[in-house]
Design a protein around this motif. Structure first.
Motif, short mmCIF file in Angstrom:
data_model
loop_
_atom_site.label_atom_id
_atom_site.label_comp_id
_atom_site.label_asym_id
_atom_site.label_seq_id
_atom_site.Cartn_x
_atom_site.Cartn_y
_atom_site.Cartn_z
N TYR A 58 -7.79 0.33 1.96
CA TYR A 58 -6.84 -0.77 2.10
C TYR A 58 -6.77 -1.19 3.57
CZ TYR A 58 -5.34 0.62 -2.58
OH TYR A 58 -5.30 0.94 -3.91
N GLU A 59 -6.37 -2.44 3.80
CA GLU A 59 -6.27 -2.97 5.15
C GLU A 59 -4.84 -3.40 5.45
OE1 GLU A 59 -10.68 -4.85 6.20
OE2 GLU A 59 -9.00 -6.17 5.69
N GLY A 60 -4.44 -3.10 6.69
CA GLY A 60 -3.20 -3.64 7.23
C GLY A 60 -3.53 -4.59 8.37
N LYS A 61 -3.07 -5.83 8.29
CA LYS A 61 -3.44 -6.85 9.27
C LYS A 61 -2.22 -7.35 10.02
CE LYS A 61 -7.44 -8.52 6.64
NZ LYS A 61 -8.09 -9.70 6.03
N VAL A 62 -2.36 -7.43 11.35
CA VAL A 62 -1.31 -7.95 12.23
C VAL A 62 -1.94 -9.01 13.13
CG1 VAL A 62 0.33 -7.40 14.06
CG2 VAL A 62 -0.03 -5.78 12.21
N THR A 63 -1.22 -10.11 13.31
CA THR A 63 -1.65 -11.16 14.22
C THR A 63 -0.69 -11.23 15.39
OG1 THR A 63 -2.59 -12.42 12.39
CG2 THR A 63 -2.24 -13.60 14.46
N VAL A 92 -4.76 -12.38 18.85
CA VAL A 92 -5.45 -11.11 18.65
C VAL A 92 -5.25 -10.70 17.20
CG1 VAL A 92 -5.64 -8.69 19.32
CG2 VAL A 92 -5.11 -10.42 21.05
N TYR A 93 -6.34 -10.53 16.47
CA TYR A 93 -6.29 -10.13 15.07
C TYR A 93 -6.55 -8.62 14.99
CZ TYR A 93 -6.68 -15.13 14.22
OH TYR A 93 -6.46 -16.48 14.21
N LEU A 94 -5.57 -7.89 14.54
CA LEU A 94 -5.64 -6.44 14.46
C LEU A 94 -5.72 -6.01 13.00
CD1 LEU A 94 -5.39 -3.57 15.65
CD2 LEU A 94 -2.91 -3.87 15.60
N THR A 95 -6.72 -5.18 12.68
CA THR A 95 -6.92 -4.70 11.31
C THR A 95 -7.08 -3.19 11.35
OG1 THR A 95 -8.02 -6.76 10.70
CG2 THR A 95 -8.32 -4.87 9.24
N VAL A 96 -6.34 -2.51 10.49
CA VAL A 96 -6.42 -1.05 10.37
C VAL A 96 -6.71 -0.71 8.91
CG1 VAL A 96 -5.24 1.15 10.68
CG2 VAL A 96 -4.79 -0.75 12.26
N ARG A 97 -7.68 0.15 8.69
CA ARG A 97 -8.06 0.57 7.34
C ARG A 97 -7.58 1.99 7.07
NH1 ARG A 97 -13.86 -1.63 5.16
NH2 ARG A 97 -13.43 -3.87 5.42
N GLN A 107 0.36 1.62 2.20
CA GLN A 107 1.53 1.83 3.06
C GLN A 107 1.13 2.36 4.43
OE1 GLN A 107 4.48 0.89 2.10
NE2 GLN A 107 4.01 0.45 -0.06
N ARG A 108 0.18 3.30 4.43
CA ARG A 108 -0.26 3.88 5.70
C ARG A 108 -0.99 2.83 6.54
NH1 ARG A 108 -3.77 9.28 5.59
NH2 ARG A 108 -1.76 10.01 4.77
N ALA A 109 -1.81 2.01 5.90
CA ALA A 109 -2.54 0.98 6.64
C ALA A 109 -1.57 0.02 7.32
CB ALA A 109 -3.47 0.23 5.70
N ALA A 110 -0.54 -0.43 6.60
CA ALA A 110 0.44 -1.34 7.19
C ALA A 110 1.24 -0.65 8.29
CB ALA A 110 1.37 -1.88 6.09
N LEU A 111 1.60 0.62 8.06
CA LEU A 111 2.36 1.36 9.07
C LEU A 111 1.57 1.52 10.36
CD1 LEU A 111 4.74 3.15 9.97
CD2 LEU A 111 3.60 5.08 8.84
N LEU A 112 0.33 1.91 10.27
CA LEU A 112 -0.49 2.10 11.46
C LEU A 112 -0.69 0.78 12.20
CD1 LEU A 112 -3.18 4.59 10.11
CD2 LEU A 112 -1.37 5.08 11.75
N ALA A 113 -0.91 -0.31 11.46
CA ALA A 113 -1.12 -1.60 12.12
C ALA A 113 0.13 -2.06 12.86
CB ALA A 113 -1.54 -2.64 11.06
#
Length: 385
Positions: free
Chosen positions: A39-44, A112-117, A122-128
């Motif tokens: 899963y991916e968590g994305k932050v802009t 800046v586009y930040l993506t964490v897998r 839930q963990r992906a969104a939390l880390l991002a």
């Protein structure tokens, strides 16, 4: 190889093509189902305040674009990742976290586009979100903005109130039909004061945005994803089936090009440079001893096969180019291709056309003419020789 021949070759092995593609699709489906979900968590994030400024400063926007590239690289450094792991409370190393992070900053944008897998949405969104917050906290403008923002906003609000009050008094004085000299003097003083207050307001606003080029702000936080980004089961299955389809067709074409076996009349004509005189359909052999039956042209003269033998006889006569045809040899490349059957039926059709015909069986290994016509075989060609 022309397109028509390619279609013919592939169609002849269509069962192999279909079975290979379906088997590859089934294997790809099973493998995709067995793979772990990602899963991916994305932050802009936006660098600078160019999007909020009424009259953006080009130099500040350019500086923000360059700083965005720097922030994208700093996000995967050891100290930042260690702080993220500690605050998020996840059991992983900085190298593992760095491999799961993708930070991109387009050259023509201040984003800046930040993506964490991760293996959990839930963990992906939390880390991002944690990584974005840590970057904001580590930015050089963050602390300064926290200390001065309240003072700047208070000064701006006070100046705005003074400007509004002065403008109200100006409107009242301007609305009088006749003013005294003191009122005219008061009106001039208010107008001068408004001009000074506006200069003060502009200077304060400029002070608030003086370090805006290096300000880092989240504009789109990460939320838990509903669907995994990997594996993409439909895409994996379709891609595998397409690759196998192309590979099988390529292998079939290669085998056909390397295979020197003659399988069609077109191949015969291409190799020999001769014209095909006739084509006889395959029929079941009945009514005779062994595996050879009586001549079709004799026992069933009105069937399509008998007509094919008569057409072959006519084409042979036409191919003689006006010469009287006296001797005709019927042969083949391998046993069992129908030499005896073809010779017998041709002999019958020539006799039916009124020509005196002698059918001579020159097959010393497996003679069969005598069985077709149910005749004794006590004497043959070897006795004549």
């Amino acid at each position: 190889m022309d397109f028509q021949h390619l279609i013919t070759v592939v169609r002849a092995r269509s069962a192999l093509v279909v079975s290979s593609v379906l088997l590859a699709g089934a294997i790809a489906l099973l493998v995709s189902l067995a793979l772990p979900r990602v899963y991916e968590g994305k932050v802009t994030l936006i660098v600078g305040q160019g999007i909020l400024a009424g009259n953006p400063n080009y130099n500040q926007v350019l500086a923000s674009q360059q700083l965005a590239q720097t922030y994208a690289r700093v996000m995967t450094t050891g100290p930042i990742l260690s702080a993220v792991i500690a605050k998020a409370g996840v059991a992983m190393t900085t190298d593992e976290l760095a491999k799961s992070i993708t930070a991109q900053a387009p050259l023509d944008l201040t984003l800046v586009y930040l993506t964490v897998r991760a293996d959990d949405p839930q963990r992906a969104a939390l880390l991002a979100n944690t990584l974005a917050a840590e970057m904001i906290a580590a930015s050089p403008v963050a602390l300064q903005n926290q200390q001065t923002q309240q003072f700047i906003q208070a000064d701006l609000a006070a100046t705005e109130a003074q400007i509004e009050a002065a403008q109200t008094e100006i409107a009242q004085l301007t609305g009088l039909t006749s003013r005294t000299a003191s009122q005219d003097q008061q009106l001039q003083g208010l107008q001068s004061r408004v001009a000074g207050l506006r200069q003060t307001y502009a200077a304060t606003l400029n002070l608030a945005s003086s370090n805006g080029a290096n300000l880092l702000t989240v504009v789109d936080p990460a939320v838990p994803a509903d669907q995994p980004v990997s594996p993409r089961i439909p895409l994996n299955v379709l891609a595998t089936m397409l690759i196998v389809l192309v590979g099988v067709i390529a292998a079939i074409v290669l085998i056909d090009r390397l295979d020197e076996t003659v399988r069609s009349t077109d191949a015969v004509e291409a190799i020999t440079g001769l014209t095909t005189l006739g084509t006889i359909a395959t029929t079941s052999r009945t009514g005779g001893a062994g595996d050879i039956g009586p001549p079709v042209a004799l026992v069933s003269p009105h069937t399509p096969v008998a007509e094919a033998y008569r057409a072959l006889r006519t084409n042979i006569e036409l191919a003689s180019a006006g010469r009287l045809l006296k001797t005709l040899l019927v042969t083949s490349s391998v046993p069992g291709e129908g030499k005896t059957t073809t010779a017998a039926n041709l002999a019958v059709t020539f006799a039916q056309a009124g020509q005196r015909t002698v059918l001579l069986d020159a097959d010393f290994r497996k003679p069969g003419v005598h069985r077709i016509f149910d005749l004794p075989n006590a004497h043959g060609l070897s006795d004549l020789l």
